[in-house]
Scaffold this motif. Structure first.
Motif, mmCIF file in Angstrom:
data_model
loop_
_atom_site.group_PDB
_atom_site.id
_atom_site.type_symbol
_atom_site.label_atom_id
_atom_site.label_comp_id
_atom_site.label_asym_id
_atom_site.label_seq_id
_atom_site.Cartn_x
_atom_site.Cartn_y
_atom_site.Cartn_z
ATOM 1 N N ASN A 196 0.965 -1.105 -0.050
ATOM 2 C CA ASN A 196 -0.081 -0.262 -0.036
ATOM 3 C C ASN A 196 0.634 1.408 -0.087
ATOM 4 O O ASN A 196 0.313 2.458 -0.339
ATOM 5 N N THR A 220 2.875 2.084 -7.916
ATOM 6 C CA THR A 220 2.387 1.077 -8.514
ATOM 7 C C THR A 220 3.407 0.451 -9.600
ATOM 8 O O THR A 220 3.493 -0.876 -9.653
ATOM 9 N N GLN A 237 -7.210 -1.844 -7.619
ATOM 10 C CA GLN A 237 -5.870 -1.740 -7.575
ATOM 11 C C GLN A 237 -5.283 -2.957 -8.165
ATOM 12 O O GLN A 237 -4.133 -2.964 -8.884
#
Lengths: 452, 452
Positions: free
Chosen positions: A81, A85, A111
């Motif tokens: 988290n 990305t 996600q």
């Protein structure tokens, strides 16, 4: 003389700690990389988040993937988290498909989709994501070597050599027919010792043990344990080979199951890491205590009924912990043996009567012994023979009751498809508490004239 | 479409049962032999001794050895004791050395010597017999393949092919120097994919994880589990390779350890098969109950001190199971989490203070919740606000006490080198019982004028 030394982890940790406190991230990373993967993961997951964030970018994606694979799911999510990305994609790309699926399965679907869309070979992960965590499909690894039954031994070895899959270790090769149905198994050792021209179908075991993709992970673990398998093939409803469960997954499942039983027997309905958030620990444990409280009201009610007797003979109260407590311990012993026996398959459901007879006899024998001791103690301490008789007899009766409840409750739970480890402890101790007070104060009330 | 079916064991058992009841031993034996080894062992060991005695001579020594290897040690001893020495020698000769050593180790030394003297290659077994059951040396298998570091890959494969050891499966090969010191490890997969002329020393991992022959079997199991090893080399004090512990031994050790913890937490100090003799079950459990009884005397003494208070306010007794029982459950929860955390290495001894702080906070939070509920129940049921206050406050205090005892007792036991699973449960519940009555009746005595 050669002297071997297992790497001294503590020493390296100390050096790392020094490097970390000086903010020397490169040195700390180098020290971390000098350790074995399992140790790297353990030490890394113990670091505070700020330090993890400094070190992670210094590790290669391969190394990061290896470390994340070994860590607890919850810790991995926290790290993922906090990551960009792009970096996450690089790392997931290097992970084993089954581990990658576990991680992505814990994320929100947007996600996960964002990561998956940037990974080249995402089909394996997508396929694994379709299966729930607790099923064979959820713990399996996709197959990356396909051995056909009509290959020769040297073709198979050539195949292995050229794919050189450095993924998870291979111990058995599962053999497919032309379309991909599971038709056999051959061990790597058989391959090595066979003559090169031999056909795989001639050396394979044509009757492999397998599991269906939707089966519970426990069933897969039980099969692997029972037959000492290092890998178990997983097939779909059409008998097509879709993956395998490997040894390391089995160890994880077995440990999970043992921990689950231990936790449940101890009144903690859900396993949690020892550093779970306080609020989450409370959510698991408080409802169980409230349930305990409600069942305790039953023995409270019994005590309340006999308030008059207690008021007249207050000395009775001194023996409450003995009459109820020792039988409670005996019931817990019986329950433990029964629950573990059921879990290990040592007690078959149809053998329930045998176990009951056994524990009943044991309750009687131990009950007579403990009852006599208790009676003597009561007599010696309070000097009242009738009190000794009442305490001793009610203890004996409650010990028999403990033997019955300790067997019947878990067997009944199993029949009703509940986990005997989960619901039984609370029911069994409620039984011995309630019956203990009932026997003891009931007898005392009957003999009240001799006791006052 | 191919349809695979796992062998239906129940069906075969039924046919066998029919054959057995007709005394058709040949048919029964044939049916038994059609099963997998693990199943053969399970079914065979469930048969009554007279039937075992009829069937065993009909099986080949190899098959008998396989079946006995899979059975419980106690059952094997019973069978061995009823067997002629000549037959026993034939069977032991076919057993794995480690299993043979386990069996002979349970016999009298004369009986074992009588068997050993008639076995050709008895040195392996004799060497294993020197080590105690619970050590690495006791569970290891002797090495029957010796791979030297200066061999080439094809020499090593030739070596494997010609020895063709059908003993236990091989996954790794442990590499020795000229004299036999452990110097490396190479996986069978590496061997298969490497170029034939490569030297073993050039592809081996020169830093294998190993264990010393005298180390506890738990230490070996922990290493194998931590590093996901299928086989762990065992060395003597001179670093000479003397054996290896394999995967199936690890599974047995892990199961033993989990069962031991479950049994001990449940107040059964020694693990026993579910069909152990009644006298033996009594010998294990009764002393533990007597110990329980002795500790229960402590809370009995507390209750006795407050006899006067109880005589004056008999309604107090109704809340005994709540004040003592619910805190006892909370203490068991904390104890369970702590003991399992210590066993799995999740709680390091130096992190004890962290765990204590955590469980103390949890005790406080859960204590306030449970205390409030209990106070409301007492008020609603008996209509006395002061009673509600006394019950609630003493429950809160005892819940905090439960959190402290549940952590400190097992940590202390571990420090004193006792198994925290063994001694802690009894001490922890004694603490919550005793303090529960002390808080509750102490408070009640202080407020006696408002309660009467």
């Amino acid at each position: 003389m050669v002297t071997l030394e297992n790497i001294n982890i503590d020493e390296i940790i100390e050096h790392m700690r020094a490097a970390l406190s000086e903010g020397d991230w490169d040195q700390a990373t180098t020290l971390l990389e000098s350790l074995r993967r399992s140790d790297q993961a353990e030490i890394f997951s113990d670091l505070p988040p700020e330090q993890q964030q400094e070190i992670l970018p210094l590790l290669s994606p391969e190394n990061s993937a290896d470390i994340l694979e070994e860590m607890e799911d919850e810790d991995v999510m926290d790290i993922a988290n906090r990551m960009e990305t792009q970096r996450l994609v690089e790392i997931v790309d290097e992970m084993e498909p089954d581990e990658a699926a576990d991680l992505l399965g814990d994320m929100s679907s947007e996600q996960a989709e964002q990561v998956l869309s940037q990974i080249d070979e995402s089909e394996d992960i997508r396929y694994l994501l379709e299966h729930s965590d607790e099923t064979a499909g959820g713990v399996m690894t996709a197959m990356d070597v396909h051995i056909k039954q009509n290959m020769t031994v040297d073709e198979a070895i050539w195949h292995l050599r050229h794919l050189s899959p450095d993924s998870e270790d291979i111990y058995y090769l599962f053999v497919e027919d032309e379309v991909g149905h599971l038709v056999g198994v051959v061990s790597l050792r058989q391959l090595v010792v066979a003559k090169p021209g031999t056909l795989i179908r001639d050396i394979m075991d044509p009757d492999p043990i397998f599991v269906e993709v939707g089966a519970d992970q426990e069933e897969a673990a039980r099969l692997m344990q029972r037959y000492d398998l290092l890998a178990l093939p997983v097939v779909d409803a059409d008998s097509m080979l879709v993956g395998m469960i490997t040894y390391d997954d089995l160890l994880d499942v077995l440990e999970e199951e043992a921990t689950e039983d231990i936790y449940r027997l101890g009144g903690v309905p859900k396993e949690q890491p020892s550093d779970v958030r306080l609020s989450s620990a409370m959510k698991t444990r408080l409802p169980w205590l409230v349930l305990n409280l409600i069942t305790a009201l039953l023995s409270a009610a019994v005590l309340s009924i006999f308030e008059g007797t207690i008021a007249q003979v207050a000395v009775l109260a001194a023996f409450f912990p003995i009459v109820a407590g020792v039988s409670g311990s005996a019931a817990t012993q019986t329950l433990t043996v029964t629950v573990r026996g059921l879990a290990l398959g040592d007690i078959a459901p149809r053998e329930g009567w045998k176990t009951l007879g056994r524990e009943l006899s044991l309750g009687l024998i131990n009950g007579i012994s403990i009852g006599l001791i208790v009676a003597v103690i009561a007599l010696a301490w309070k000097g009242t023979p009738i009190l000794g008789f009442v305490v001793g007899l009610s203890t004996l009766l409650n010990m028999i009751c403990a033997g019955i409840a300790g067997v019947l409750v878990p067997l009944l739970m199993q029949q009703l498809k509940f986990d005997p480890a989960l619901a039984s402890p609370i029911l069994v101790t409620t039984t011995t508490d309630t019956f203990g007070y009932l026997f003891y104060l009931g007898l005392a009330t009957l003999m009240i004239t001799s006791l006052v």
